[in-house]
Design an enzyme around this catalytic site. Structure first.
Site, mmCIF file in Angstrom:
data_model
loop_
_atom_site.group_PDB
_atom_site.id
_atom_site.type_symbol
_atom_site.label_atom_id
_atom_site.label_comp_id
_atom_site.label_asym_id
_atom_site.label_seq_id
_atom_site.Cartn_x
_atom_site.Cartn_y
_atom_site.Cartn_z
ATOM 1 N N GLU A 63 0.822 -1.211 0.000
ATOM 2 C CA GLU A 63 0.000 0.000 0.000
ATOM 3 C C GLU A 63 0.856 1.262 0.000
ATOM 4 O OE1 GLU A 63 -2.880 -0.477 3.161
ATOM 5 O OE2 GLU A 63 -3.978 -1.973 1.982
ATOM 6 N N CYS A 72 -2.252 -4.951 -5.337
ATOM 7 C CA CYS A 72 -2.728 -6.175 -4.687
ATOM 8 C C CYS A 72 -1.642 -7.253 -4.704
ATOM 9 C CB CYS A 72 -3.940 -6.735 -5.414
ATOM 10 S SG CYS A 72 -5.398 -5.698 -5.357
ATOM 11 N N GLU A 74 -1.881 -10.306 -5.638
ATOM 12 C CA GLU A 74 -1.913 -11.137 -6.849
ATOM 13 C C GLU A 74 -1.094 -10.518 -7.974
ATOM 14 O OE1 GLU A 74 -4.405 -10.209 -4.965
ATOM 15 O OE2 GLU A 74 -6.067 -11.637 -4.934
ATOM 16 N N CYS A 111 -9.759 -9.388 -6.693
ATOM 17 C CA CYS A 111 -10.530 -8.242 -7.195
ATOM 18 C C CYS A 111 -10.591 -8.290 -8.723
ATOM 19 C CB CYS A 111 -9.897 -6.923 -6.724
ATOM 20 S SG CYS A 111 -8.462 -6.416 -7.689
ATOM 21 N N CYS A 114 -7.270 -7.776 -10.685
ATOM 22 C CA CYS A 114 -6.380 -8.949 -10.573
ATOM 23 C C CYS A 114 -6.902 -10.113 -11.420
ATOM 24 C CB CYS A 114 -6.229 -9.372 -9.111
ATOM 25 S SG CYS A 114 -5.233 -8.196 -8.172
#
Ligand code: THU
Length: 166
Positions: A63, A72, A74, A111, A114
């Site tokens: 982040e 993310c 992934e 998500c 991803c």
């Protein structure tokens, strides 16, 4: 005309119901949540890839104080594998998370962005990637490939069609 779409996924009551290879990978993913950098969401996600040579590559979400900059787990993983081991195929990816604000029981599912990235990876290498999804405990979901998670996905083929039609 109406058409139906359905997809197959497996549900396991817990990690011990998985075969040894999948269980080892999910265990790694659960432990690896400790490496996440998620001070803003407190949602620590981990994704671990098993490559076709038996090696694993681990990644986590990263982040940023500028929130949209976050990436993310992934996609961190796909970027890492593609950079570090560009000639190796990904056989399986296990995803897990540690929700520091609550429970980590409900299986995580990737998500939308991803999913698109995972589908591109499958298209690029013409290889299914099995996806194992779980929290730190509880149920485990398994799909045989990322395409299952993203019906009507956009790919380079769609652009080829558009070019020909011009
Ligand atoms: N996140 C992931 O890393 N993977 C997912 O599949 C869902 C969401 C991250 C992004 C962000 O750092 C945090 O989880 C909360 O959305």
């Amino acid at each position: 005309m109406q058409k139906d779409f359905s997809f197959k996924y497996e549900v396991f009551a817990g990690i011990n119901e998985l075969n040894k290879e999948d269980k080892d990978l999910l265990e790694k993913a659960r432990i690896n949540t400790k490496s996440a950098y998620a001070p803003y969401s407190n949602f620590h996600v981990s994704a671990v890839a098993l490559l076709d040579n038996g090696e694993t590559v681990s990644a986590t979400n990263q982040e940023n104080a500028s929130y949209p900059v976050a990436i993310c787990a992934e996609r961190t993983l796909l970027g890492a594998v593609s950079s570090l081991q560009p000639d190796k195929l990904i056989k399986t990816i296990a995803i897990s998370y540690d929700n520091k604000n609550g429970e980590s029981i409900k299986p995580i599912t990737p998500c939308g962005i991803c999913r698109q990235s995972l589908v591109e990876y499958e298209n690029r290498f013409q290889q299914n990637i099995k996806i194992i999804m779980s929290g730190l405990e509880g149920e485990v979901l398994v799909v045989e490939n990322a395409h299952q998670l993203l019906p009507f996905s956009f790919s380079s083929d769609d652009m080829k069609v558009a070019t020909i039609q011009k």
